[in-house]
Design an enzyme around this catalytic site. Structure first.
Site, PDB file in Angstrom:
ATOM      1  N   ALA A 138      45.144  43.223  42.051  1.00  0.00           N
ATOM      2  CA  ALA A 138      44.125  42.634  42.800  1.00  0.00           C
ATOM      3  C   ALA A 138      43.358  41.442  42.076  1.00  0.00           C
ATOM      4  O   ALA A 138      43.530  40.362  42.360  1.00  0.00           O
ATOM      5  CB  ALA A 138      43.143  43.795  43.534  1.00  0.00           C
ATOM      6  N   ARG A 139      43.564  42.138  40.559  1.00  0.00           N
ATOM      7  CA  ARG A 139      42.780  41.212  39.376  1.00  0.00           C
ATOM      8  C   ARG A 139      44.152  39.814  39.839  1.00  0.00           C
ATOM      9  O   ARG A 139      43.163  38.798  39.283  1.00  0.00           O
ATOM     10  CB  ARG A 139      42.530  41.950  38.434  1.00  0.00           C
ATOM     11  CG  ARG A 139      42.039  40.822  37.471  1.00  0.00           C
ATOM     12  CD  ARG A 139      41.277  41.303  35.533  1.00  0.00           C
ATOM     13  NE  ARG A 139      43.131  41.439  35.613  1.00  0.00           N
ATOM     14  CZ  ARG A 139      44.094  40.774  34.740  1.00  0.00           C
ATOM     15  NH1 ARG A 139      43.844  39.919  34.900  1.00  0.00           N
ATOM     16  NH2 ARG A 139      45.561  40.838  34.496  1.00  0.00           N
ATOM     17  N   VAL A 140      45.443  40.302  39.108  1.00  0.00           N
ATOM     18  CA  VAL A 140      45.806  39.049  39.011  1.00  0.00           C
ATOM     19  C   VAL A 140      46.113  38.427  40.657  1.00  0.00           C
ATOM     20  O   VAL A 140      46.567  37.052  40.808  1.00  0.00           O
ATOM     21  CB  VAL A 140      47.524  39.583  37.875  1.00  0.00           C
ATOM     22  CG1 VAL A 140      47.909  38.322  38.684  1.00  0.00           C
ATOM     23  CG2 VAL A 140      47.463  40.303  37.171  1.00  0.00           C
ATOM     24  N   GLU A 163      51.187  41.667  48.117  1.00  0.00           N
ATOM     25  CA  GLU A 163      51.337  43.160  47.701  1.00  0.00           C
ATOM     26  C   GLU A 163      50.516  43.647  46.117  1.00  0.00           C
ATOM     27  O   GLU A 163      50.924  43.953  45.324  1.00  0.00           O
ATOM     28  CB  GLU A 163      52.580  43.654  47.489  1.00  0.00           C
ATOM     29  CG  GLU A 163      53.690  42.841  48.884  1.00  0.00           C
ATOM     30  CD  GLU A 163      52.825  43.426  50.200  1.00  0.00           C
ATOM     31  OE1 GLU A 163      52.299  44.296  50.237  1.00  0.00           O
ATOM     32  OE2 GLU A 163      54.024  42.871  51.245  1.00  0.00           O
ATOM     33  N   CYS A 193      52.682  51.923  44.140  1.00  0.00           N
ATOM     34  CA  CYS A 193      51.629  50.775  44.838  1.00  0.00           C
ATOM     35  C   CYS A 193      51.612  52.282  46.118  1.00  0.00           C
ATOM     36  O   CYS A 193      50.097  52.438  46.499  1.00  0.00           O
ATOM     37  CB  CYS A 193      51.780  49.776  45.205  1.00  0.00           C
ATOM     38  SG  CYS A 193      53.208  49.676  45.464  1.00  0.00           S
TER      39      CYS A 193
END
Length: 489
Positions: free
Chosen positions: A201-203, A221, A256
């Site tokens: 999520a950070r990137v 994703e 994931c």
């Protein structure tokens, strides 16, 4: 020497030139044809077939992934996606007929799938071939020009992808750019027609922020903390095996969609833990560190991150199965934690490794609240024979995908989309969904010069207004009355 070195650096200017060349190729119309699309898909199928051994070797170098795991995920599943696209492409490309309204009679209408243009796919390291090639298959099937940026964290896989796609595919429309953050940044500065990013999520936030500069749509994703709610009403041995398959036998938790934590009943937890221990020993032996059937941690930085989770004082007395650790081999054996506090590190972030927290509740339905208190996950799992619980779980838990009484198999099921919701991502792909994500659905209405009526044109007389209102409301009887003069205007 420095000048020569500088010439080899992939920077914004080189990224701009790549996009310019691909856009020129796309604008020529070559990628739109069925002939070009099918030729590229067939070339990719041939590539996977001929380079199977190289693919498995590359994944072994990067992750020590067991050969069977590598074959199933990286080779077989990718080959299956390619085969599906080849078989269905002609049908996917056909316009879809839709009904028209009486207000446009006589007319016909259809939805035309057209390629978006030049797209960027930024893939990840844990399934380096599957998560790179499946989106590329969809983008090519939809008629786009493509840039693939593989993950530098899996260098052997990245190098092989660059070599294979250069040799097998049309380089005027499909390119691979290797490198790390500087290369990715240079690519993100360009104008794309769509960006797909797989990762954290950070990137993901960085990618989305870059995309907003050009109003570029994105597919993200991202994963998240995927829960498994385990009832006591089940086949314990089968459930334990499937939980292991969705954690430790799934790239050692580095996926994931792998089970991030388990929620179960307080009285049932010791029984479940014993079953997991027994099956783990059956799968990986008394010394899992010697097993060839378990992937290693991808890098020293990820190993250190996992150690930090395990060294948290809040769980020091909660570890019920403490796995060995070997930094030289980058290996951590299966580890189970019972009732880790909600503010502990393992419950605050996605684990992405072989650590399994088990949280206990008094009533199985109490697990719903725990799941809902966290961001929506990419996958959610339930193990039970209770039909009402299954129904309630599906209705009340929001997740990218869901599976009852097993793990991870939802992503290999034809016809099901793969994608997240909320913080676990946006957009989806897999089979026809991949084609649709990389296409624009253009609505087209066809009319002839026949049947033209003065009713829609000025001057808007009282009779015209009454007729138009009756037409819009679908009141044909009232229209007839107006036309024969039997209705008041």
């Amino acid at each position: 020497m420095e000048e020569a070195k500088e010439k080899g650096v992939f920077n914004e200017e080189k990224a701009r030139l790549v996009v310019k060349e691909l856009r020129k190729s796309f604008d020529s119309g070559k990628t739109r044809s069925y002939k070009w699309r099918i030729s590229q898909l067939e070339a990719m199928a041939k590539m996977i077939e001929e380079r199977e051994k190289d693919i498995i070797e590359a994944v072994d170098k990067d992750l020590s992934k067991p050969q069977l795991e590598a074959y199933i995920a990286e080779v077989s599943q990718t080959k299956s996606s390619c085969s599906e696209a080849i078989k269905a492409l002609h049908q996917w490309m056909k316009p879809t007929k839709v009904k028209t309204a009486i207000t446009t009679y006589p007319s016909s209408a259809e939805i035309v799938s057209e390629p978006l243009g030049v797209v960027l796919i930024i893939s990840t390291w844990n399934f380096p071939f599957l998560l790179s090639l499946e989106p590329v298959i969809g983008a090519i099937a939809a008629g786009n020009a493509v840039v693939l940026k593989p993950s530098e964290v899996a260098p052997a896989s990245s190098a092989l992808l660059a070599d294979m796609l250069t040799k097998y595919l049309d380089n005027s429309a499909v390119r691979v750019i290797e490198g790390g953050a500087p290369q990715t940044t240079a690519l993100l500065e360009q104008k794309w027609d769509k960006i797909l990013y797989t990762g954290n999520a950070r990137v993901g936030r960085i990618v989305m922020a870059a995309a907003t500069k050009h109003l570029t749509p994105v597919i993200l994703e991202l994963g998240g903390k995927c829960p498994a709610l385990v009832d006591s009403n089940l086949n314990l041995q089968v459930a334990a095996r499937r939980l292991i398959a969705g954690k430790w036998a799934c790239n050692n938790g580095q996926a994931c969609i792998s089970v991030d934590y388990i929620i179960t009943l307080k009285h049932f937890a010791p029984t479940l833990i014993n079953a997991l221990k027994e099956e783990l020993e059956q799968f990986f032996g008394k010394d899992p560190m010697k097993s060839k059937d378990m992937s290693r941690i991808v890098s020293s930085s990820h190993f250190s991150r996992l150690l930090k989770l395990l060294n948290d004082n809040k769980i020091s007395d909660k570890i019920v199965l403490e796995g060995q650790k070997d930094e030289d081999q980058l290996k951590i054996a299966p580890t189970i934690i019972l009732d880790a506090p909600d503010d502990s590190l393992v419950m605050q972030e996605e684990i992405f490794g072989p650590i399994m927290p088990i949280i206990t509740v008094d009533k199985i339905e109490d697990g719903f609240g725990i799941i809902k208190s966290k961001p929506k996950p990419l996958a959610a799992y339930l193990f039970t024979n209770n039909e009402e619980l299954k129904k309630s779980f599906v209705e009340n838990i929001s997740s990218g995908g869901m599976l009852i009484n097993d793990t991870v198999l939802q992503v290999v099921t034809p016809g099901l989309p793969f994608g997240g919701v909320g913080e676990s991502g946006m957009g989806c792909y897999h089979g026809k969904f991949s084609f649709d994500e990389f296409s624009h659905k253009k609505g087209v209405l066809y009319r002839s010069f026949k049947g033209d009526s003065s009713m829609r044109y000025p001057p808007y007389t009282p009779k015209k207004q009454s007729l138009m209102k009756a037409l819009i409301n679908g009141n044909i009887f009232h229209m007839i009355l107006i036309l024969i003069g039997c209705s008041k205007l």
